[in-house]
Scaffold this active site. Structure first.
Site, short mmCIF file in Angstrom:
data_model
loop_
_atom_site.label_atom_id
_atom_site.label_comp_id
_atom_site.label_asym_id
_atom_site.label_seq_id
_atom_site.Cartn_x
_atom_site.Cartn_y
_atom_site.Cartn_z
N HIS A 1 21.30 48.83 19.31
CA HIS A 1 21.89 49.69 18.29
C HIS A 1 21.59 51.15 18.60
CE1 HIS A 1 22.12 46.30 15.06
NE2 HIS A 1 22.76 46.00 16.17
N GLU B 1 20.37 53.50 16.76
CA GLU B 1 19.05 53.92 16.28
C GLU B 1 17.96 53.47 17.25
OE1 GLU B 1 21.43 52.46 12.60
OE2 GLU B 1 21.34 52.04 14.74
N CYS C 1 20.67 48.74 10.09
CA CYS C 1 20.47 47.33 9.79
C CYS C 1 18.98 47.05 9.60
CB CYS C 1 21.03 46.47 10.93
SG CYS C 1 20.01 46.53 12.43
N CYS D 1 16.80 47.75 12.88
CA CYS D 1 16.56 49.18 13.08
C CYS D 1 15.66 49.74 11.99
CB CYS D 1 17.88 49.93 13.13
SG CYS D 1 18.87 49.50 14.58
#
Length: 154
Positions: free
Chosen positions: A85, A87, A113, A116
């Protein structure tokens, strides 16, 4: 040559950084959702990240999306993805370059999410400013429990 003397309004810092996340997201190789993230401290960009496979591996555009093939809904079964992801990539980039992100603000195109969120909490990030939603109520609960300021920039 005539100079344009009309006043152009400067973007706020939040608007400026949110717009930057959208540019970063353009580098994404994900077939489902393009996400960009910035880590900012004292109005300075510390690291950026976008979602995609680890460096040196084939992109989903080349090998296909496992989540699409298995019809996995958004927000579920994160382990069935070749990519990281945005992040996560921003946090990893800061770590690779020895940059402390404790006390930073995370600007992101989407709400983080749960995976993260746990990294964000342990990295010491104080605030999250995001533009688009994401279907993950546990992430929202943990962000609140950790005392991280969350702002939907819309």
């Amino acid at each position: 040559m005539e100079l344009n003397n009309s006043k152009q309004e400067r973007p706020s810092w939040e608007e400026y950084f949110i717009e930057m996340t959208q540019v970063v997201a353009k580098r994404s190789t994900c077939l489902r959702r393009k996400v960009g993230a910035l880590l900012v401290k004292d109005k300075r960009v510390l690291a950026t990240g976008y979602n995609g496979v680890p460096s040196g591996l084939e992109h989903c555009q080349e090998v296909g999306c496992l989540r699409e093939q298995k019809e996995v809904p958004s927000g579920e079964r994160h382990e069935l993805c070749r990519g990281l992801h945005a992040e996560q990539n921003a946090i990893i980039q800061a770590a690779l370059h020895g940059i402390s992100i404790e006390g930073a603000i995370l600007y992101c195109t989407h709400q983080p999410c749960i995976l993260c969120t746990k990294m964000i909490i342990n990295a010491g990030i104080d605030q999250i400013i995001f533009k688009g939603g994401y279907p993950d109520s546990l992430a929202l609960e943990m962000i609140e429990e950790a005392g991280i300021e969350l702002q939907n920039y819309s």
